[in-house]
Design an enzyme around this catalytic site. Sequence first.
Site, mmCIF file in Angstrom:
data_model
loop_
_atom_site.group_PDB
_atom_site.id
_atom_site.type_symbol
_atom_site.label_atom_id
_atom_site.label_comp_id
_atom_site.label_asym_id
_atom_site.label_seq_id
_atom_site.Cartn_x
_atom_site.Cartn_y
_atom_site.Cartn_z
ATOM 1 N N TRP A 195 53.499 2.519 -30.367
ATOM 2 C CA TRP A 195 54.969 1.687 -29.873
ATOM 3 C C TRP A 195 54.602 2.258 -27.975
ATOM 4 O O TRP A 195 55.751 1.918 -27.552
ATOM 5 C CB TRP A 195 55.691 2.038 -30.403
ATOM 6 C CG TRP A 195 56.377 3.095 -30.387
ATOM 7 C CD1 TRP A 195 55.696 4.250 -31.584
ATOM 8 C CD2 TRP A 195 57.227 4.703 -30.614
ATOM 9 N NE1 TRP A 195 56.122 5.667 -31.513
ATOM 10 C CE2 TRP A 195 57.631 5.560 -30.719
ATOM 11 C CE3 TRP A 195 58.564 4.190 -29.435
ATOM 12 C CZ2 TRP A 195 58.321 6.316 -30.626
ATOM 13 C CZ3 TRP A 195 58.907 5.174 -29.145
ATOM 14 C CH2 TRP A 195 59.366 6.534 -29.772
ATOM 15 N N ASP A 196 54.316 3.093 -27.253
ATOM 16 C CA ASP A 196 53.841 4.105 -26.386
ATOM 17 C C ASP A 196 53.803 2.872 -25.612
ATOM 18 O O ASP A 196 54.302 2.716 -24.199
ATOM 19 C CB ASP A 196 52.807 5.150 -26.260
ATOM 20 C CG ASP A 196 52.685 5.420 -27.488
ATOM 21 O OD1 ASP A 196 53.498 5.447 -27.886
ATOM 22 O OD2 ASP A 196 51.721 6.468 -27.600
ATOM 23 N N LYS A 241 58.825 17.543 -32.373
ATOM 24 C CA LYS A 241 57.539 17.052 -32.140
ATOM 25 C C LYS A 241 57.350 16.608 -30.723
ATOM 26 O O LYS A 241 57.126 17.164 -29.949
ATOM 27 C CB LYS A 241 56.913 16.687 -33.433
ATOM 28 C CG LYS A 241 54.833 15.707 -32.477
ATOM 29 C CD LYS A 241 54.276 14.763 -33.373
ATOM 30 C CE LYS A 241 53.446 14.531 -32.695
ATOM 31 N NZ LYS A 241 53.026 13.204 -33.509
ATOM 32 N N GLN A 242 58.543 15.758 -30.686
ATOM 33 C CA GLN A 242 58.233 15.186 -29.618
ATOM 34 C C GLN A 242 59.899 14.558 -29.126
ATOM 35 O O GLN A 242 60.924 13.978 -30.582
ATOM 36 C CB GLN A 242 57.233 13.613 -29.162
ATOM 37 C CG GLN A 242 58.064 13.140 -30.758
ATOM 38 C CD GLN A 242 56.464 11.978 -30.482
ATOM 39 O OE1 GLN A 242 55.476 12.069 -30.154
ATOM 40 N NE2 GLN A 242 56.644 10.816 -30.146
ATOM 41 N N GLU A 296 58.231 12.950 -35.322
ATOM 42 C CA GLU A 296 57.819 12.814 -36.637
ATOM 43 C C GLU A 296 57.713 14.085 -37.063
ATOM 44 O O GLU A 296 56.448 13.832 -38.448
ATOM 45 C CB GLU A 296 56.277 11.943 -36.530
ATOM 46 C CG GLU A 296 56.152 10.805 -35.454
ATOM 47 C CD GLU A 296 54.991 10.666 -34.811
ATOM 48 O OE1 GLU A 296 54.654 9.302 -34.451
ATOM 49 O OE2 GLU A 296 53.665 11.584 -34.825
#
Length: 774
Positions: A357-358, A596-597, A485
């Site tokens: 999905w990036d 995580k992000q 995630e």
Amino acid sequence: MAKIADQYFTVDPWQVQEEGFDPNHARVAESIFSIANEYSGVRGYFEEGYSGDHLLGSYFNGVYENNPEDHSIIYAGISRQGHFMVNATDWLFTRIKVDDEQLDLATSDVDRFSRVLDFRNGVLERQFVWRTRTGKELQCTFSRFVSMTEAASCYQRITLTPLNFAGEINITSGLDFDTRHGNSEKSFWRMTKQENQGNSFAGLGQTIHTNKRICSRATILGLPVEDGKPIIDRNRFVGTQYNVTCEAGQTLALTKLVTNTVERDPAVADAQLWSQNETAHAAQVAMGWDAALAKQKQFWQAFWAAHDIEIDGDPQNQQGIRYCMFEMAQTYHGEDPANNIGAKGLTGEAYGGLAFWDTETMCLPFYLFNDIQAAKNLLEFRYRTLPQAKERAEMVDCRGASYPISTINGHESTAMWQHANTQLQPSTAVAYAIWHYGHLTDDHDFLYTHGIEMLVEISRFLYSRGDWSQVTHQFSFYGVMGPDEFQVMANHNAYTNYMARETFRYTIQLLSGMRENVPALAEQVVQKTGVSADELTAWQKASDHMVFLGDNNGMIEQQAGFYDLPHVDIDQIPVSDFPLYDHWSYDRLFRNDMIKQPDVLMLQFLYNHQFTERSKRLNYEYYEPRTIHESSLSPSVHSILAEELHKFDDAYKFFQFATRMDLDNYNRNTRDGLHTTSIAAAWLNIVYGFGGLRSDGPTLTLAPSIPKQWHQYSFKITYRRANITVQVSPDSVLLSASQDIALQVYQQPMVINQTPQRVKIPKQWRTPATVPAM
């Protein structure tokens, strides 16, 4: 946690250069010196063969193999078979011998080694002097490029000059389908046809399971036909061996023109593919090396004239951002809507060449402002794979279309259920990308056909995947994983709920507008998708009653119960524990508030104008200290928001390694291939970050600032056919456009045109006075 640069390559504004060969950096250099044209790509491996640690990688977009079906998976809804980009024909194959000693940089004595990749022509050149065991010295130069204008055309030139001897040089050149996939040491090819006429040879390769085909044809120029001996008895190989006698100082030049024709459609007969390849190759040979190189230079000259970013005062990041843009154009430029952007592009086998999905969230903006047709073609890829997304939704007991976490062919390739079955980001990212593209282009032809059909099916999936609370009677998503995630089976994830809400609203709005303006097309959509008035009412009700865990001050809880999770001080995690996936048990990652992000912050980046400055500041200050940046995409989003909040030191700190993540091997994994989608994020970091570009509001906005380490910088974007140039110095911004275009600058409306206009940078956007870069 400190990520430290491993600066190995020479800093230069227009090229990457390696001076001297270090085997410890061999695989990193192979990734960095990859060349590609979207259609195909090759790592920077040594074509003459190398017995040291390396990955010979030659890849073609959309050419893949299937993993064996996993019969140990017994639960419904989990993907049982993945697929991966397969290592394909080595069209550069060369072997060079002098006195029966073979050139091999792992064992041979070489001097004056250098390797250069030039961003102005896309040519990779390597040269050195080989000293044989008997003291003979041979000057060797290798050049290669893949055409950016004729996708199937590839070029190799080798020049050899005996410096202190006269004698015979043995050269073998071929097309090798016996390439081994790096993870398996297995070849996935069979050669079904070959032809060899000495200086011209061809082979037809076919993958073992998926039956993807490549017809490769080569012509050798510069070597006498009578000195060549065709090789016809090697498995999955076709080529010619030459024994050429040279005098000292005499230069021998071998030019190899290769046409690689990919065929993914099984309905096309082998004979037709062979003929197409033969015709294309004849045209390539007629053009020749010099004319092809001239066209190559013209392509890159036009690219840089339209899109270059210039930085004065920071040579490392000047090189870094040009490298990133060079790689983005190489990886994808809209050649074929059947292609997408793999996480490693065409530079390595990590992530299997799969697209995530990036693409829609991090890569698409680069193309929206640099190559609008390429942006549209990325969306067309999702439309072409809509049937597979609908199959996937049915697999997970839903309706509509569920786009996969990772894919090449549109089918889900991830068997890890906690990602493939709980992450809804691919579907909402596609919906966001359709909105973003339409918002910037008003391309109603696309929106009213392919766009609306995808939106209806995505909305249908989201409604069937969500549910109503029996306590609050609100709509929400249960058992999901947001962008963070490290949190699995979460309820009421803010990102997921907000993106779904906006998808419902946009779908309803677009269809309503179609009924008013183009009723015939609206009726076609209704007939094709079967969308009913009851469904639209249900989606509207769900969006109106969507759970969103935000308070009156603007603070947003990432998911239900996040504030209650045990806290981890990420600054106390030993550097030796990274990457955490390799050193912490998997379930340990899910039991605390370490992120995580960006999750909430990612939402505030995508829908920036819908959140107040106060909300962004509160959420940044809460979530930034909890984010570990295990994703290479993470720092850029933080840098962009930090710059907006005038946290200039934070912004530069997160930016510092963005443009040089691979060049300086910050994550110590460049050897596996480039971080292509984070390369796109580096462009975002400069244009959306320091440039202050925002494209999600009613008007395009700019609010440039400049890092104190820079003297000035400039960037170019294309918006609604206007070519806009932005030049930023410490106290002002110079703006111009190829035609009249309205936008906002520092929250003030203005129209810019061909006459440059200078705007003073307001005090709150100014950083301390520029200082010389270190």
